[in-house]
Design a protein around this motif. Structure first.
Motif, PDB file in Angstrom:
ATOM      1  N   LYS A   1       0.971  -1.412  -0.105  1.00  0.00           N
ATOM      2  CA  LYS A   1      -0.332  -0.336   0.103  1.00  0.00           C
ATOM      3  C   LYS A   1       0.906   1.446   0.197  1.00  0.00           C
ATOM      4  O   LYS A   1       1.612   1.015   0.308  1.00  0.00           O
ATOM      5  N   PRO A   2       0.434   2.271  -0.978  1.00  0.00           N
ATOM      6  CA  PRO A   2       1.374   3.969  -0.378  1.00  0.00           C
ATOM      7  C   PRO A   2       1.943   3.804   0.388  1.00  0.00           C
ATOM      8  O   PRO A   2       0.768   3.576   1.882  1.00  0.00           O
TER       9      PRO A   2
ATOM     10  N   ALA B   1       9.215  -0.166  -8.028  1.00  0.00           N
ATOM     11  CA  ALA B   1       8.793   1.202  -6.569  1.00  0.00           C
ATOM     12  C   ALA B   1       8.929   2.716  -6.275  1.00  0.00           C
ATOM     13  O   ALA B   1       9.746   2.823  -6.858  1.00  0.00           O
TER      14      ALA B   1
ATOM     15  N   ASP C   1       8.781   8.279  -2.150  1.00  0.00           N
ATOM     16  CA  ASP C   1       8.991   9.571  -1.867  1.00  0.00           C
ATOM     17  C   ASP C   1       9.534  10.095  -0.798  1.00  0.00           C
ATOM     18  O   ASP C   1       9.338   9.901   0.767  1.00  0.00           O
TER      19      ASP C   1
ATOM     20  N   GLN D   1       8.505   6.857   2.283  1.00  0.00           N
ATOM     21  CA  GLN D   1       7.996   6.269   1.941  1.00  0.00           C
ATOM     22  C   GLN D   1       7.558   5.915   0.494  1.00  0.00           C
ATOM     23  O   GLN D   1       8.201   6.812  -0.357  1.00  0.00           O
ATOM     24  N   LEU D   2       6.650   4.677   0.854  1.00  0.00           N
ATOM     25  CA  LEU D   2       6.128   4.037  -0.560  1.00  0.00           C
ATOM     26  C   LEU D   2       5.190   5.144  -1.514  1.00  0.00           C
ATOM     27  O   LEU D   2       3.900   5.468  -0.755  1.00  0.00           O
ATOM     28  N   LYS D   3       4.818   5.410  -2.836  1.00  0.00           N
ATOM     29  CA  LYS D   3       4.181   7.040  -3.325  1.00  0.00           C
ATOM     30  C   LYS D   3       3.572   5.381  -3.900  1.00  0.00           C
ATOM     31  O   LYS D   3       2.102   6.207  -4.241  1.00  0.00           O
ATOM     32  N   SER D   4       4.380   4.845  -4.692  1.00  0.00           N
ATOM     33  CA  SER D   4       3.350   4.234  -5.600  1.00  0.00           C
ATOM     34  C   SER D   4       4.209   3.090  -5.901  1.00  0.00           C
ATOM     35  O   SER D   4       5.353   3.065  -6.018  1.00  0.00           O
TER      36      SER D   4
END
Length: 200
Positions: free
Chosen positions: A79-80, A125, A128, A131-134
């Motif tokens: 999940k983002p 992946a 940012d 943290q995972l953005k997309s």
């Protein structure tokens, strides 16, 4: 005189034997060369990628698996907003990371297996910070069952074996036996004492 006559009579017999051996060798050589004319020329040889060599032999190919096996079930858990460590725990370490593009992790999977079509997929992946953005996934990302069916070169006869019990079969199972309480073992050195004296 006798010695000369013996060697002179042996020479024609030796020549006859040499001529017959030479004729046999010549016949064998011409048969072999005639057989070679039936084989394809080196310029028209098929490539070894999946074809038989000289149309006769299929070479053994080493199975090459590289990267992380990613399926739709596994990617659905990402999940983002997840931290990099969480993504690494679920998907594994990325195959490609770049110091100059720290916001991008590439998960590449390739497999070449004899008897199955070669496969290559890439999941990217984007982060940012930490943290995972997309997550970019290919359209042909398979489910676990599709992936196993795609690499399975063993085709069993009949129905596939049952791998899971139904809910009714689970309820019909006897309850598991409760483990007996373990007797506490003494901790430390065990001492033996002599029996007490009796006053009789």
């Amino acid at each position: 005189m006798r010695l000369i006559s013996r060697t002179a009579s042996a020479a024609p017999a030796r020549r006859t034997r040499l001529a017959s051996v030479g004729l046999t060798a010549l016949t064998t050589l011409s048969a072999l060369l005639g057989g070679c004319s039936q084989m394809p020329s080196l310029g028209s040889l098929p490539t070894v990628a999946g074809d038989k060599v000289l149309g006769l032999v299929r070479p053994y190919r080493v199975e090459v698996v590289q990267g992380n096996v990613l399926t739709t079930e596994l990617v659905a858990r990402i999940k983002p907003g997840m931290h990099r460590n969480q993504v690494r725990d679920l998907l594994g370490s990325p195959m490609l990371t770049d110091v100059f593009h720290a916001e991008r992790w590439d998960y590449v999977f390739t497999i070449r297996r004899q008897g199955a079509e070669p496969q290559r997929r890439q999941v990217i992946a984007w982060f940012d910070g930490d943290q995972l953005k997309s997550l970019e996934t290919p359209a042909d990302l398979p489910s676990e069952k599709e992936f196993i069916a795609g690499i399975n070169t063993f085709k069993p006869k009949g129905d596939a074996p049952k791998l899971e019990l139904s809910e009714a079969e689970r309820k019909a199972l006897p309850p598991p036996a409760k483990p007996e309480a373990a007797v506490a073992e003494p901790v430390g050195p065990v001492r033996g004492y002599p029996p007490l004296e009796s006053n009789t």
